[in-house]
Motif scaffolding. Structure first.
Motif, PDB file in Angstrom:
ATOM      1  N   UNK A  37       1.111  -1.058   0.119  1.00  0.00           N
ATOM      2  CA  UNK A  37      -0.149   0.024   0.197  1.00  0.00           C
ATOM      3  C   UNK A  37       0.914   1.959   0.561  1.00  0.00           C
ATOM      4  N   UNK A  38       2.243   1.187  -0.179  1.00  0.00           N
ATOM      5  CA  UNK A  38       2.238   2.099   0.187  1.00  0.00           C
ATOM      6  C   UNK A  38       3.955   2.714  -0.476  1.00  0.00           C
ATOM      7  N   UNK A  39       3.985   2.151  -1.884  1.00  0.00           N
ATOM      8  CA  UNK A  39       4.988   2.006  -2.782  1.00  0.00           C
ATOM      9  C   UNK A  39       3.921   3.380  -3.534  1.00  0.00           C
ATOM     10  N   UNK A  40       3.723   4.019  -3.516  1.00  0.00           N
ATOM     11  CA  UNK A  40       3.448   5.355  -3.974  1.00  0.00           C
ATOM     12  C   UNK A  40       3.372   6.643  -2.604  1.00  0.00           C
ATOM     13  N   UNK A  41       3.361   6.242  -2.463  1.00  0.00           N
ATOM     14  CA  UNK A  41       4.242   6.646  -0.981  1.00  0.00           C
ATOM     15  C   UNK A  41       6.100   6.643  -1.022  1.00  0.00           C
ATOM     16  N   UNK A  42       6.096   5.804  -0.799  1.00  0.00           N
ATOM     17  CA  UNK A  42       7.967   5.511  -1.335  1.00  0.00           C
ATOM     18  C   UNK A  42       8.157   6.210  -2.615  1.00  0.00           C
ATOM     19  N   UNK A  43       7.781   6.287  -3.664  1.00  0.00           N
ATOM     20  CA  UNK A  43       7.920   7.057  -5.257  1.00  0.00           C
ATOM     21  C   UNK A  43       7.905   8.490  -4.508  1.00  0.00           C
ATOM     22  N   UNK A  48      11.205   9.398  -6.179  1.00  0.00           N
ATOM     23  CA  UNK A  48      11.277   8.638  -7.776  1.00  0.00           C
ATOM     24  C   UNK A  48      10.614   8.442  -8.558  1.00  0.00           C
ATOM     25  N   UNK A  49      10.564   7.546  -9.402  1.00  0.00           N
ATOM     26  CA  UNK A  49       9.802   6.845 -10.604  1.00  0.00           C
ATOM     27  C   UNK A  49       8.733   6.096  -9.981  1.00  0.00           C
ATOM     28  N   UNK A  56      11.610  -1.801  -4.954  1.00  0.00           N
ATOM     29  CA  UNK A  56      11.098  -2.474  -3.485  1.00  0.00           C
ATOM     30  C   UNK A  56      10.009  -3.501  -3.122  1.00  0.00           C
ATOM     31  N   UNK A  57       9.303  -3.654  -4.376  1.00  0.00           N
ATOM     32  CA  UNK A  57       9.192  -5.268  -4.397  1.00  0.00           C
ATOM     33  C   UNK A  57       9.758  -6.078  -5.042  1.00  0.00           C
ATOM     34  N   UNK A  58      10.490  -5.682  -6.202  1.00  0.00           N
ATOM     35  CA  UNK A  58      10.888  -6.711  -7.023  1.00  0.00           C
ATOM     36  C   UNK A  58      12.146  -7.085  -6.365  1.00  0.00           C
ATOM     37  N   UNK A 170       7.564   5.055   6.206  1.00  0.00           N
ATOM     38  CA  UNK A 170       8.813   4.114   7.479  1.00  0.00           C
ATOM     39  C   UNK A 170       7.648   3.714   8.410  1.00  0.00           C
ATOM     40  N   UNK A 171       6.080   4.187   8.935  1.00  0.00           N
ATOM     41  CA  UNK A 171       5.396   3.385   9.839  1.00  0.00           C
ATOM     42  C   UNK A 171       5.270   2.701   9.993  1.00  0.00           C
ATOM     43  N   UNK A 172       5.002   1.936   9.016  1.00  0.00           N
ATOM     44  CA  UNK A 172       4.368   0.164   8.551  1.00  0.00           C
ATOM     45  C   UNK A 172       5.983  -0.150   8.720  1.00  0.00           C
TER      46      UNK A 172
END
Length: 228
Positions: A37-43, A48-49, A56-58, A170-172
């Motif tokens: 759920x946080x991939x967009x937030x990470x980007x 980053x794109x 992060x998943x791969x 970072x929270x999760x």
């Protein structure tokens, strides 16, 4: 000379052993699902794109594919207990690194360390087969297996709730750190020391070839949509 009755008395109670292994597999599932759920937030927060954030998943899945067969073989030759402790140390270190870093390369390194967690499930099944009486084996395996689904759902829901208001990605990872540390302590305290069940050694060159083949197969599959 030790008797079978003595061995049975030294064997940890079945319910406690199943609970400890279930905590480990729950931590495994949490770490794999809580980033979704946080991939967009990470980007957004790392600048980053979306394609870069998808690593992060791969990176985690590639590390899991490479490490799981090697860790399973190490469990046969060294014993499940030391290998599981090593996996949990790597998981805890990787989660701690993910918590303190705001760098994509270091976050990917953290996810590679967390990828070792996939080895916990087959090693847990091996422990159950050795330690539990036949009458309790199916139930124990069912409980440990079900925690994979439970941990995955909890990770998704918790991560979404913690970041739904645009909160820090970072929270999760605090949840993952707590679960990994708890599993590490419990395994150290409860899992019995047993001699290895297998003999021989690890074919490290074979592991390298296997790792290369898996990466060459899985990398295009996972990145094909982004690469075209």
């Amino acid at each position: 000379m030790p008797t079978a009755a003595d061995a049975d008395r030294r064997r940890p109670r079945a319910a406690l052993l199943v609970a400890v292994l279930a905590v480990g597999t729950t931590a495994l599932a949490l770490l794999q699902s809580l980033v979704v759920p946080v991939l967009d937030a990470i980007g957004d927060q790392l600048g980053v794109s979306p394609a870069a954030a998808g690593w992060v998943l791969t990176a985690n899945l590639l590390a899991a594919a490479v490490s799981t067969p090697v860790l399973g073989r190490l469990g046969d030759t060294w014993g499940e207990r030391p290998v599981m402790i090593g996996i949990l140390v790597a998981m805890t270190a990787g989660t701690l690194l993910a918590l303190v870093t705001s760098s994509l390369p270091l976050l990917l390194a953290a996810r590679v360390l967390q990828g070792a967690s996939y080895g916990l499930f087959p090693l847990s099944i091996s422990v159950l087969r050795r330690e539990l009486p036949a009458a309790r084996l199916n139930v124990g395996m069912s409980v440990v297996s079900s925690t994979l689904a439970v941990g995955g759902v909890v990770g998704l829901v918790a991560a979404a709730l913690l970041t739904h208001d645009g909160g820090d990605y970072h929270r999760p990872f605090w949840i993952g750190l707590a679960a990994s540390a708890a599993a590490l302590v419990l395994v150290v305290l409860v899992l019995p020391r047993r001699p290895p069940t297998g003999s021989g050694r690890v074919d490290w060159w074979g592991a390298v070839v296997l790792a290369g083949g898996l990466v060459l197969l899985l990398l295009p599959v996972s990145q094909g949509n982004a690469w075209g």
